[in-house]
Enzyme design. Structure first.
Site, PDB file in Angstrom:
ATOM      1  N   GLU A   1      -4.997   1.766   2.685  1.00 24.58           N
ATOM      2  CA  GLU A   1      -4.952   0.592   3.558  1.00 24.58           C
ATOM      3  C   GLU A   1      -5.040   1.007   5.021  1.00 24.58           C
ATOM      4  O   GLU A   1      -5.668   0.328   5.838  1.00 24.58           O
ATOM      5  CB  GLU A   1      -3.664  -0.201   3.300  1.00 24.58           C
ATOM      6  CG  GLU A   1      -3.614  -1.562   3.987  1.00 24.58           C
ATOM      7  CD  GLU A   1      -2.949  -1.555   5.355  1.00 24.58           C
ATOM      8  OE1 GLU A   1      -2.883  -2.616   5.991  1.00 24.58           O
ATOM      9  OE2 GLU A   1      -2.492  -0.475   5.797  1.00 24.58           O
ATOM     10  N   GLU A   2      -4.405   2.125   5.361  1.00 25.48           N
ATOM     11  CA  GLU A   2      -4.335   2.543   6.764  1.00 25.48           C
ATOM     12  C   GLU A   2      -5.694   2.960   7.335  1.00 25.48           C
ATOM     13  O   GLU A   2      -5.855   3.020   8.554  1.00 25.48           O
ATOM     14  CB  GLU A   2      -3.331   3.696   6.924  1.00 25.48           C
ATOM     15  CG  GLU A   2      -1.889   3.327   6.608  1.00 25.48           C
ATOM     16  CD  GLU A   2      -1.262   2.401   7.625  1.00 25.48           C
ATOM     17  OE1 GLU A   2      -1.974   1.978   8.562  1.00 25.48           O
ATOM     18  OE2 GLU A   2      -0.070   2.088   7.491  1.00 25.48           O
TER      19      GLU A   2
ATOM     20  N   HIS B   1       0.833  -1.210   0.000  1.00 21.10           N
ATOM     21  CA  HIS B   1       0.000   0.000   0.000  1.00 21.10           C
ATOM     22  C   HIS B   1       0.865   1.256   0.000  1.00 21.10           C
ATOM     23  O   HIS B   1       1.961   1.287   0.582  1.00 21.10           O
ATOM     24  CB  HIS B   1      -0.996   0.000   1.160  1.00 21.10           C
ATOM     25  CG  HIS B   1      -0.416   0.074   2.537  1.00 21.10           C
ATOM     26  ND1 HIS B   1      -0.161   1.270   3.180  1.00 21.10           N
ATOM     27  CD2 HIS B   1      -0.086  -0.899   3.418  1.00 21.10           C
ATOM     28  CE1 HIS B   1       0.304   1.021   4.396  1.00 21.10           C
ATOM     29  NE2 HIS B   1       0.370  -0.281   4.566  1.00 21.10           N
TER      30      HIS B   1
ATOM     31  N   HIS C   1       3.713   3.951  12.380  1.00 27.37           N
ATOM     32  CA  HIS C   1       2.717   4.926  12.819  1.00 27.37           C
ATOM     33  C   HIS C   1       3.295   5.903  13.848  1.00 27.37           C
ATOM     34  O   HIS C   1       2.536   6.580  14.534  1.00 27.37           O
ATOM     35  CB  HIS C   1       1.467   4.262  13.421  1.00 27.37           C
ATOM     36  CG  HIS C   1       0.717   3.382  12.473  1.00 27.37           C
ATOM     37  ND1 HIS C   1      -0.588   2.974  12.703  1.00 27.37           N
ATOM     38  CD2 HIS C   1       1.064   2.828  11.292  1.00 27.37           C
ATOM     39  CE1 HIS C   1      -0.997   2.211  11.715  1.00 27.37           C
ATOM     40  NE2 HIS C   1       0.000   2.109  10.840  1.00 27.37           N
TER      41      HIS C   1
ATOM     42  N   ASP D   1      -0.283   4.450   0.980  1.00 28.89           N
ATOM     43  CA  ASP D   1      -0.622   5.485   1.957  1.00 28.89           C
ATOM     44  C   ASP D   1       0.139   5.274   3.254  1.00 28.89           C
ATOM     45  O   ASP D   1       0.619   4.184   3.559  1.00 28.89           O
ATOM     46  CB  ASP D   1      -2.127   5.516   2.224  1.00 28.89           C
ATOM     47  CG  ASP D   1      -2.651   4.235   2.868  1.00 28.89           C
ATOM     48  OD1 ASP D   1      -2.249   3.146   2.429  1.00 28.89           O
ATOM     49  OD2 ASP D   1      -3.466   4.339   3.805  1.00 28.89           O
TER      50      ASP D   1
ATOM     51  N   ASP E   1       4.424  -6.386   3.657  1.00 22.30           N
ATOM     52  CA  ASP E   1       4.038  -5.342   4.619  1.00 22.30           C
ATOM     53  C   ASP E   1       4.247  -5.815   6.057  1.00 22.30           C
ATOM     54  O   ASP E   1       3.447  -5.520   6.935  1.00 22.30           O
ATOM     55  CB  ASP E   1       2.558  -4.967   4.394  1.00 22.30           C
ATOM     56  CG  ASP E   1       2.125  -3.746   5.186  1.00 22.30           C
ATOM     57  OD1 ASP E   1       3.002  -3.003   5.651  1.00 22.30           O
ATOM     58  OD2 ASP E   1       0.906  -3.553   5.351  1.00 22.30           O
TER      59      ASP E   1
END
Length: 413
Positions: A180-181, A83, A386, A85, A203
């Site tokens: 995705e997030e 992904h 994150h 994002d 991932d």
């Protein structure tokens, strides 16, 4: 014996993380932010430049590309997916990646905010990185290794395979996804156009990690309707929805069923957002467990807890709604054992001992598996995602590239 890989993964990664692709959970558009397409356009152009002539980004921000088969025999079509994002939890604007060469256990003080320090005692996985090169952000943003490490690794592997048509592999499809997030990563993917039989998301975290099991996940929305009144004349009348909400949250367990108290295969009930006034409050929860039975038990527990609280507020009422998000992909992958077996063998051929585990979260692979594309997850090397302390090892990214190449070959054997 593979021809040596002249890696482009670090150079690509350093460029990609500087493109702001943060998604927005509150947006009603798809993708949730237009800026995700900025990276999508770059990737499509670079794929075309290295020989994937059909590479393109569609109107929804998905990037599709094909690596043609180099063998004549029938081979299942494999998809590699990451992904684009980055998480809304920390800023992804003006990311300044820093390479820390030859890591020796020292504290990594990030220069733009020296209060952000990546310490070995707080990040025990760094103990496995002695002598390796570590990439971090500068202290003001996340890094974006989740999941631009995976994007860069797939791109590096694609370039290598296109440069070496003597390496045997079947048709390979590449898919880069937005959002995705925020849990919407495959909402508008065109699986018919993708045309893959099996897939792998790139991932994951630790070197050698392989995951074919995720949480099953639901969301819950609790709406509390209180009784509002002028505070000067509220005696015997007011039942504040804010105080009802406080009672509900206070009664949630603190030593179990909560993210900060559980690990391994234990699930949880987690309030993620609350808004409202005395008359009405809305609380959003996420609920997780590895089994559907556990998920149902957590939901029943929450419902009973709210009912018990509401007995103290006889003139108020509540609505509690549950919404399915995704389910444990192991249900699907157990029906196709070769998908996992080949991934584990590819990791071994890259010189790594595989670490099979479960994901305490979700990936695009969870939903893709139930949409008809069995899709476990392979490590990308990202850590502390994150957050401003996010980091990745250059050498781990290179091993992920090798794993992708070996996996392509194994399917053709």
């Amino acid at each position: 014996m593979l021809p040596p890989i002249q890696h482009s993964v670090l150079e690509r990664f350093l460029r990609y993380v500087q493109i702001d692709t943060q998604s927005d959970p509150h947006s009603k558009t798809f993708p949730s932010t237009e800026k995700q397409k900025d990276l999508g356009r770059v990737l499509a152009q670079e794929l075309q430049a290295i020989g994937a002539s059909d590479a393109h980004m569609d109107e929804h921000g998905y990037v599709y590309a094909t690596l043609p088969a180099t063998v004549d025999k029938p081979v299942p079509v494999i998809c590699f997916c990451s992904h684009m994002d980055t998480s809304p939890d920390s800023s992804g604007t003006h990311v300044k990646p820093i390479v820390h060469p030859n890591y020796d256990g020292r504290d990594l003080v990030l220069p733009d905010d020296p209060t952000v320090v990546i310490r070995l005692k707080d990040h025990p996985n760094l103990a496995e990185q002695m002598g390796n090169d570590i990439v971090t952000a500068s202290g003001l943003t996340l890094l974006g290794a989740d999941n631009k490490a995976g994007v860069a690794e797939i791109m590096d592997a694609a370039q290598y395979l296109l440069q070496h048509p003597e390496i045997p592999h079947g048709k390979i499809r590449i898919l880069f996804t937005p959002d995705e997030e925020v849990g919407r990563g495959v909402e508008k993917v065109d699986l018919q156009k993708l045309g893959a039989d099996f897939g792998y998301t790139i991932d994951g975290e630790n070197l050698g990690a392989f995951e074919d099991e995720t949480f099953s996940a639901d969301a819950a929305t609790l709406i509390l309707h209180g009784v509002s009144a002028h505070p000067g004349f509220a005696k015997g009348k007011m039942e504040s929805a804010l105080k009802i909400a406080g009672d509900v949250l206070a009664r949630l367990p603190k030593d179990r069923l909560t993210p900060e108290a559980v690990a391994g295969r234990d699930g949880f009930i987690h309030p993620v957002n609350m808004e409202g006034i005395a008359e009405k409050v809305v609380i959003h929860f996420i609920i997780r467990d590895f089994t559907d039975e556990g998920l149902a038990a957590h939901e029943a527990f929450l419902h009973q807890l709210v009912e018990e609280v509401m007995q103290h507020y006889p003139n108020s009422r509540f609505e509690l709604q549950f919404h399915e998000q995704y389910r444990n992909m192991k249900k699907v992958l157990d029906q196709h054992p070769q998908v996992s077996e080949f991934a584990l063998e590819a990791i071994r051929r890259a010189g790594i001992e595989p670490i099979a585990s479960s994901i305490r979260g979700g990936t695009d692979g969870s939903r893709l598996s139930f949409m008809g594309l069995p899709c476990p997850n392979i490590f990308a090397g990202e850590h502390a995602f994150h957050s401003k302390q996010e980091w990745v090892s250059v050498q781990d990214m290179e091993k992920a590239v090798e794993t992708i190449v070996h996996l392509a070959m194994i399917w053709a054997e």
